[in-house]
Design an enzyme around this catalytic site. Sequence first.
Site, short mmCIF file in Angstrom:
data_model
loop_
_atom_site.label_atom_id
_atom_site.label_comp_id
_atom_site.label_asym_id
_atom_site.label_seq_id
_atom_site.Cartn_x
_atom_site.Cartn_y
_atom_site.Cartn_z
N GLN B 195 0.61 -1.10 0.53
CA GLN B 195 0.42 0.17 -0.31
C GLN B 195 0.64 1.49 -0.21
O GLN B 195 0.26 2.38 0.17
CB GLN B 195 -0.44 0.46 1.29
CG GLN B 195 -1.77 -0.98 1.19
CD GLN B 195 -2.53 -1.61 3.02
OE1 GLN B 195 -2.73 -2.15 3.37
NE2 GLN B 195 -3.06 -0.40 3.12
N PHE B 226 -5.95 -3.83 3.67
CA PHE B 226 -6.18 -3.76 5.00
C PHE B 226 -5.45 -3.24 5.65
O PHE B 226 -5.87 -3.27 7.28
CB PHE B 226 -7.17 -5.26 5.24
CG PHE B 226 -7.96 -5.83 4.15
CD1 PHE B 226 -9.20 -5.00 3.87
CD2 PHE B 226 -7.52 -7.14 3.51
CE1 PHE B 226 -9.43 -5.81 3.35
CE2 PHE B 226 -8.03 -7.48 3.31
CZ PHE B 226 -9.58 -7.36 2.40
N GLU B 230 0.96 -1.43 4.81
CA GLU B 230 0.93 -0.16 4.86
C GLU B 230 3.19 -0.43 5.18
O GLU B 230 3.12 0.93 4.31
CB GLU B 230 0.06 0.90 5.99
CG GLU B 230 0.63 1.73 6.09
CD GLU B 230 -0.73 3.19 6.92
OE1 GLU B 230 -1.02 2.64 6.35
OE2 GLU B 230 -0.03 4.40 6.66
N ARG B 308 -6.27 7.52 16.50
CA ARG B 308 -7.25 8.01 15.64
C ARG B 308 -7.91 7.43 17.29
O ARG B 308 -9.08 7.58 16.80
CB ARG B 308 -6.70 6.80 14.76
CG ARG B 308 -8.18 6.83 13.72
CD ARG B 308 -7.83 6.65 12.44
NE ARG B 308 -7.64 7.58 11.75
CZ ARG B 308 -8.44 8.14 10.98
NH1 ARG B 308 -10.01 8.63 11.56
NH2 ARG B 308 -7.89 9.72 10.58
N ARG B 340 -7.20 -1.15 8.95
CA ARG B 340 -9.02 -0.80 9.01
C ARG B 340 -9.76 -0.41 9.90
O ARG B 340 -9.94 -1.12 10.81
CB ARG B 340 -10.15 -1.74 8.09
CG ARG B 340 -10.61 -1.31 6.79
CD ARG B 340 -11.28 -2.29 5.93
NE ARG B 340 -12.05 -1.59 4.73
CZ ARG B 340 -12.83 -2.55 3.69
NH1 ARG B 340 -12.69 -4.66 4.36
NH2 ARG B 340 -13.07 -2.31 3.28
N PHE B 342 -7.45 1.51 12.27
CA PHE B 342 -6.99 2.39 12.51
C PHE B 342 -7.05 2.74 13.89
O PHE B 342 -6.60 3.73 14.76
CB PHE B 342 -6.17 3.29 11.80
CG PHE B 342 -4.90 3.94 12.00
CD1 PHE B 342 -3.79 2.59 10.45
CD2 PHE B 342 -4.37 5.36 12.01
CE1 PHE B 342 -2.47 3.18 10.73
CE2 PHE B 342 -2.99 5.22 12.73
CZ PHE B 342 -1.80 4.43 11.44
N THR B 439 -4.33 11.90 10.42
CA THR B 439 -3.39 12.36 11.73
C THR B 439 -2.62 13.84 11.40
O THR B 439 -2.33 14.25 12.11
CB THR B 439 -4.19 11.94 12.72
OG1 THR B 439 -2.93 10.78 12.92
CG2 THR B 439 -5.52 11.16 12.54
N ALA B 508 -6.34 4.99 5.47
CA ALA B 508 -7.20 6.11 5.76
C ALA B 508 -8.62 6.23 5.29
O ALA B 508 -8.19 7.27 5.04
CB ALA B 508 -6.34 7.78 6.13
N GLU B 709 -12.32 2.72 5.84
CA GLU B 709 -12.90 2.00 7.18
C GLU B 709 -13.94 1.79 7.46
O GLU B 709 -14.86 1.11 8.03
CB GLU B 709 -11.44 2.70 7.46
CG GLU B 709 -10.73 2.69 6.99
CD GLU B 709 -8.73 4.01 7.81
OE1 GLU B 709 -8.03 3.73 8.36
OE2 GLU B 709 -9.77 3.96 7.40
#
Lengths: 475, 755
Positions: B195, B226, B230, B308, B340, B342, B439, B508, B709
């Site tokens: 990702q 998912f 990442e 988050r 997903r 997060f 964020t 995100a 998400e």
Amino acid sequence: MARPLPQISARPDAPWFTLLNALRDAGHTGVKEGCAEGDCGACAVVLVDGMTAPARPRAINACLTLAAAVADRPVVPADGLGGPQALHPVQRAIAANGGSQCGYCTPGFVAAIAEAAHRTDWVHEGDLDDALSGNLCRCTGYRPLREALRATAGSRPNDVLASLAATTPRPASVSAPSPRGGFWAPATLEELWWIQRDHPDAMRVAGATDVGLAINLHGARPHAVIALDRLPELRGMDADADRVVLGAGEPLADVEAFTRTELPVVARMLRMFGSRPIKMRATLGGNLANASPVGDLAPVLLALDAHLVARSPRGDRTIAMDDFFVGYRATALAPGELILHASIPRPRPGQRHGAYKVSRRREMDISAVAFAGRVSVDANGCVIEARLAYGGMAATTARARATEQALLGRVWGPDAATAAGASLDRDFTPLSDVRGSAGFRATLARNLLLAFAIETEHDDFVALPALPTATVVTR
Amino acid sequence: MSRTETAHLSAALHATGEALYADDCVPPDALHATLAIAQSAGGRLLAVDLRAAAVTDGVVAILTAADLKARRTIGPIRHDEPVFTDAEVATWGAPVALVVATTREAAMQAASQVVATVEGSPLPPDLASADDAGIYLTDPHVITWGDVAAAEASAAIVFESEVETPAQDHFPLETHASWASVSADGSVHVVASTQHPTEMAREIAAVLGLPEALVRVEVPRMGGGFGGKESQSTPMGVWAALAARHTGRPVVVRFDRRQHMGWTGKRHPFRARSRAAFDATARLVSHTVDLVSDGGASLDLSGPVMDRALFHLDAGCFTPNGRFTGRVARTSRPSNTAFRGFGAPQGLAVTATVLQRAARHFGLPLEEVWRRNVYTEGRDVAPYGQVIEDPRGAAVLARVCSQSDIEELRREVDRFNASSVYVKRGVGVAVATFGISFTNAMLNQAGAVVNVYTDGSVRVHHGGTEMGQGLHTKVATLIAARFGLPIGRVIVADTDTGIVPNTSATAASSGTDLNGAAAMHAADAIAERLATVAATSWGVDPSTVRFEDGSLHSAVGSRSFADVAQAAWVQRVPLSAAGTYATPGIQYDRVAGRGTPFAYHTFGAAVVEVEVHGLTGEHRMRRIDIVQDCGRSIAPLIDRGQIEGAFIQGAGWLTTEEVRYDGLGRVTTLGPSTYKIPSAGDVPAHFQVTLLPNADAPRVVGHSKAVGEPPLNLAVAVPAALREAIGAFGPGEPILGLPASPERILAAIDAVRRG
Ligand SMILES: Cc1cc2nc3c(=O)[nH]c(=O)nc-3n(C[C@H](O)[C@H](O)[C@H](O)COP(=O)(O)OP(=O)(O)OC[C@H]3O[C@@H](n4cnc5c(N)ncnc54)[C@H](O)[C@@H]3O)c2cc1C
Ligand code: FES
Ligand code: FES
């Protein structure tokens, strides 16, 4: 355009080589490895199986299938059903409705749903879900895939599977020795005995769903393999007024279909057994011979007081299920001996019987506890014989002898089950593992007995409804 | 703009097995590499014995820390993950060597022969013991507002709750895989399932000591991400590139399922201690929560995941006073990572549990408690100070209640429960308010390149990656609409850091917002030029030119798009443009715990009915109703797919899926045989998803809203429904451990019966 059928190389030097790897090596990269343990269906392909007449398409797990066992038989991956510019109706139904997101599971779903397109044996809603029980999708939430299934199931498309079904003969025997061993697929028992004599250490496989796991996960690399899946002597299912006889080499999907009418208690357990593609290859003989303490058919056969007929070059003998398991993963079979069939007495009118399995997930999961029971009552409703068999409670599938004793003489029903259930602690000392703690298993053992009694207080047997919430049917 | 039921652009390739993933296009001469791990939960690495491995048939090379010449560690935020372990072994899967061989079989065989000697003691194996021992990866993040003491003093009731949420394996059907090749000039080309191709490229450059410009990472597509791909795909590319340079041959590194599940991180388990005060009308007046998450062995993305979680502890409910603190514990588990949601689902789950306790206490239906608490005009300031613009929680809730006919449903359930001894039903409700934006403000940027060709076909490159979420389809839809072309005329190319550099992770839920907007800026530039070309030929004002039905139109006439493109080329007007996008107006001061971290919020609501069996602890979902705010959906079929898939994935997290660890922090559920994601039979026939109508989001691309998400959060309605069903078995308050396995459900029923 669809691709031509794959050329599968058999590799007698490596008879453990899987169909999944053979197909990917041959450029059929649409066949995916998602797990290599038979649980995800990303590797599913359609085998057109000439062992039945007419030949029939079966979606199977390529990761658990030995390449050598199907190298001379028609295997159709998704890429053989249609191409991007000429989609098969099943492919179109999936693609147009949002049935693919990442697409990694999709070829496997295509195989499973294409098989379903050629099915004619719908009984109820639950059977449709069974068609997808061997395929996992992490993206879609399944709704569009189920819609694609509903839209095409039983539609009998005029496709490559239909033409192969019409033309595929019964597979001939294979003999492919190599310097270190080889691969054999005898087509008669006579041949089998000769091969076994020359290669007494060869590994025998039927559906290879257990052996495939040993290869993929535990590093088994047998250099000599004998496939049992072309032996007509292990096939056939029969029923008369007293007994039902099930060939040890019948795929469990076929056993399930047959017993749905002939011996529904077996079908009830098979509905919760593995997945459809697993059951397309897995056999009764393999399920019993591997002697897993969580094998699901053993409790049913044990409760129903079945016996097995075993054959070797020295002749046949009968082994009662009561005597079959002799220790942890050990059976009464002699080396080289073969289970030919199981012979199961039909429950007599008034005999209560049931089969249950609890697992974390309803579909395609191994039992925390499996249970099957048969209880005979006299004219007053008092228990005169009880056979209660459990899986997951001990090192082998085993009867709850103390509990059976405790039931005798009681009026069959929930009260009797509750009272007698207290004896289960004397019968079993279950273990804790990933599938459940010892305490959970002990509770389930009692509750399943109670559920059995509730279900059959007034009926001999209760069938599972479509889409059941639980393994038991009590309100 | 046309909003049709566009299917996934790759659907036909998917269905025929012709869609290629990283491991499907490995060159035939490639070598295969696999990791040798320390086989120890932790301590100091004293020695690595490679002798047996080195003489195994087929082995070409074995790389260890000694082969690292430039940067030796990697990591998305803190470089605390050794490429090869040379000192501290922090987790079972710590890589000590990479074995490169002619076949995968040989590499696996040799890797199992590598022996590492480790001495010393491992990190604590779980969150509770790490918290007790005071071992953390971060300082506390604190958000305080209002006056808790005063609020509690005047409250009608204060609930103290402890809520634990479990780990979850991503279980993408495609496991991690990357392959690399190195050219004679030293440049590195990687084809990866990731990702975050830019991060992979940067880390490869750093570890190989190369300029970033020499490293190109390409992503054909992923078989699911998912969040698991990442940050945790990065080392795959680094190992492959190191081995490719070392051997001069292409090298593929792929994890099989057991390696993938055993060695990579999960959704963070969280433990929350909450004190929630309600007034007599069942409105939250204050909420104090202490969160601890299990970060695993290294930091990875644990910091922002905790952030988050804290931002979503409000559960979209107006809370006038409170204090949220969060801290990441360090354990010997594989480093936990993005998944997903997060952290948001973990935060929401806490407050959803508390609201349900309040509903029970006040004798109100759960939906009523949600209705009284969700943000509305005037009650719209979040704990971190952001004003929630255009709050739609009440709207989605009202709609899902009428869609599911919840009042009748509850009556039916009551009737059923009154007549059933062993089987009980329950109804669960949840509202999910989800903040959109990374964020970390810096990450909210994207780039794209749009090329128009003289036949009127269009090629789009953007920085986002396709993992099944339909990003490419949405971008193509936007661009096709901008040019008035059928979607078939727009090609979205595979992601390539050599064409669009310095990208953010596709994560995100922001893929379409950012990359779609960047691509639209590029398309706008070209469209203006084409409009000028056409307008000049007609002698009209360019602003009056419309793009529709494959043509440009004005009051004077029409010319086909291809015709105008050809004319532009003849006139030497450029047909290629780059576009960028940076989300405006977001900032957050972590020390103060205040700011505007989100560009906007999405809203969704769900009603779920379940049935529970009291003798076996099994359950089934009977109905799922969802209403989700997708703004003005760009591709409704795709959005619906995201909602359905996310919800079922969330339901799995809270029910059938259970990651098990042993006392060393080692994962013991290594495959789908023991780790059970939902299967087709778990999804009820009644699964109705509606997109909130008339929901334009004016400041977002295409007036749409992000969807990847948010709907996963709605799955907290499932344990809510289970608790209601369990509560019907007896007088006690239903306390349900998660994930809700048959074993835990049975235990909860037992406790409820005992009162
Ligand atoms: C994904 C998955 C799910 C599963 N789910 C279940 C489940 O729900 N319940 C359950 O009980 N099991 C389950 N299994 C286990 C397995 O499928 C069964 O045990 C199956 O019935 C084995 O049959 P087979 O023909 O594939 O055996 P094989 O793997 O071919 O053989 C297993 C052993 O049996 C021997 N054998 C086979 N046939 C004979 C014979 N006729 N006479 C003597 N020996 C013989 C073989 O030599 C071998 O040693 C599952 C397996 C997988 C991979
Ligand atoms: S790869 Fe998962 S079932 Fe074969
Ligand atoms: S579409 Fe991704 S796993 Fe099914």
